[in-house]
Motif scaffolding. Structure first.
Motif, PDB file in Angstrom:
ATOM      1  N   GLU A   7       0.829  -1.186   0.093  1.00  0.00           N
ATOM      2  CA  GLU A   7      -0.215   0.111  -0.084  1.00  0.00           C
ATOM      3  C   GLU A   7       0.965   1.191  -0.125  1.00  0.00           C
ATOM      4  O   GLU A   7       1.861   1.281   0.734  1.00  0.00           O
ATOM      5  CB  GLU A   7      -0.959   0.018   1.269  1.00  0.00           C
ATOM      6  CG  GLU A   7      -2.089  -1.065   1.311  1.00  0.00           C
ATOM      7  CD  GLU A   7      -2.981  -0.965   2.265  1.00  0.00           C
ATOM      8  OE1 GLU A   7      -3.028  -0.087   3.124  1.00  0.00           O
ATOM      9  OE2 GLU A   7      -3.597  -1.782   2.534  1.00  0.00           O
ATOM     10  N   GLN A   9       1.414   5.703  -1.056  1.00  0.00           N
ATOM     11  CA  GLN A   9       0.544   7.092  -1.544  1.00  0.00           C
ATOM     12  C   GLN A   9       0.741   7.200  -3.105  1.00  0.00           C
ATOM     13  O   GLN A   9       1.825   6.736  -3.522  1.00  0.00           O
ATOM     14  CB  GLN A   9       1.161   8.139  -0.826  1.00  0.00           C
ATOM     15  CG  GLN A   9       1.235   8.040   0.859  1.00  0.00           C
ATOM     16  CD  GLN A   9      -0.394   8.310   0.931  1.00  0.00           C
ATOM     17  OE1 GLN A   9      -1.198   9.173   0.412  1.00  0.00           O
ATOM     18  NE2 GLN A   9      -0.891   7.809   1.974  1.00  0.00           N
ATOM     19  N   PRO A  10      -0.221   7.767  -3.684  1.00  0.00           N
ATOM     20  CA  PRO A  10      -0.251   7.655  -5.336  1.00  0.00           C
ATOM     21  C   PRO A  10       0.590   8.523  -5.781  1.00  0.00           C
ATOM     22  O   PRO A  10       1.423   8.353  -6.905  1.00  0.00           O
ATOM     23  CB  PRO A  10      -1.539   8.744  -5.505  1.00  0.00           C
ATOM     24  CG  PRO A  10      -2.518   8.108  -4.282  1.00  0.00           C
ATOM     25  CD  PRO A  10      -1.341   8.079  -3.340  1.00  0.00           C
ATOM     26  N   ASN A  11       1.422   9.548  -4.917  1.00  0.00           N
ATOM     27  CA  ASN A  11       2.535  10.264  -5.455  1.00  0.00           C
ATOM     28  C   ASN A  11       3.747   9.621  -5.577  1.00  0.00           C
ATOM     29  O   ASN A  11       4.755  10.011  -6.251  1.00  0.00           O
ATOM     30  CB  ASN A  11       2.616  11.375  -4.534  1.00  0.00           C
ATOM     31  CG  ASN A  11       2.980  11.116  -3.139  1.00  0.00           C
ATOM     32  OD1 ASN A  11       2.636  10.260  -2.645  1.00  0.00           O
ATOM     33  ND2 ASN A  11       3.669  11.990  -2.650  1.00  0.00           N
ATOM     34  N   LYS A  13       3.948   6.352  -6.860  1.00  0.00           N
ATOM     35  CA  LYS A  13       3.759   5.269  -7.842  1.00  0.00           C
ATOM     36  C   LYS A  13       4.851   5.385  -8.870  1.00  0.00           C
ATOM     37  O   LYS A  13       5.386   4.073  -9.291  1.00  0.00           O
ATOM     38  CB  LYS A  13       2.500   5.377  -8.437  1.00  0.00           C
ATOM     39  CG  LYS A  13       2.088   4.115  -9.448  1.00  0.00           C
ATOM     40  CD  LYS A  13       0.488   4.353  -9.795  1.00  0.00           C
ATOM     41  CE  LYS A  13      -0.006   2.936 -10.684  1.00  0.00           C
ATOM     42  NZ  LYS A  13      -1.008   3.096 -10.968  1.00  0.00           N
ATOM     43  N   GLN A  32      -1.892  -7.326 -10.965  1.00  0.00           N
ATOM     44  CA  GLN A  32      -2.912  -6.327 -10.399  1.00  0.00           C
ATOM     45  C   GLN A  32      -3.891  -6.767  -9.525  1.00  0.00           C
ATOM     46  O   GLN A  32      -4.350  -8.051  -9.709  1.00  0.00           O
ATOM     47  CB  GLN A  32      -3.957  -5.611 -11.602  1.00  0.00           C
ATOM     48  CG  GLN A  32      -2.987  -4.999 -12.598  1.00  0.00           C
ATOM     49  CD  GLN A  32      -2.412  -3.437 -12.015  1.00  0.00           C
ATOM     50  OE1 GLN A  32      -3.030  -2.878 -11.243  1.00  0.00           O
ATOM     51  NE2 GLN A  32      -1.177  -3.259 -12.247  1.00  0.00           N
TER      52      GLN A  32
END
Length: 77
Positions: A7, A9-11, A13, A32
């Motif tokens: 898991e 944070q999107p920043n 990725k 996925q």
């Protein structure tokens, strides 16, 4: 191979994917996650809670056998 769930944070990725792309496909495969994972996790947790707190409803082998026979006969004909 082993599986590891992350898991993040999107920043981060893009940085994470850049790092992972340095491995060969023999070493690393990105899989996925199913979108329903969290739903299934919640459903299973609710079932475990019922078992643990004593509110789960159980069926006897005979009751399950009757249900199975009824279900089979409904779709046989």
């Amino acid at each position: 191979m082993e599986t590891l769930r992350l898991e993040f944070q999107p920043n981060i990725k893009a940085k994470l994917l850049e790092l992972l792309s340095s491995f060969s496909s023999d070493e690393l495969k990105i899989v996925q996650e199913r979108s329903s994972f969290e739903d299934e996790k919640r459903m299973l947790q609710a079932r475990m809670d019922k078992i643990n707190n004593g509110t789960a409803v159980y069926s006897s082998f005979e009751e399950l056998d009757i249900l199975l026979e009824e279900t089979i006969s409904k779709y046989e004909g």
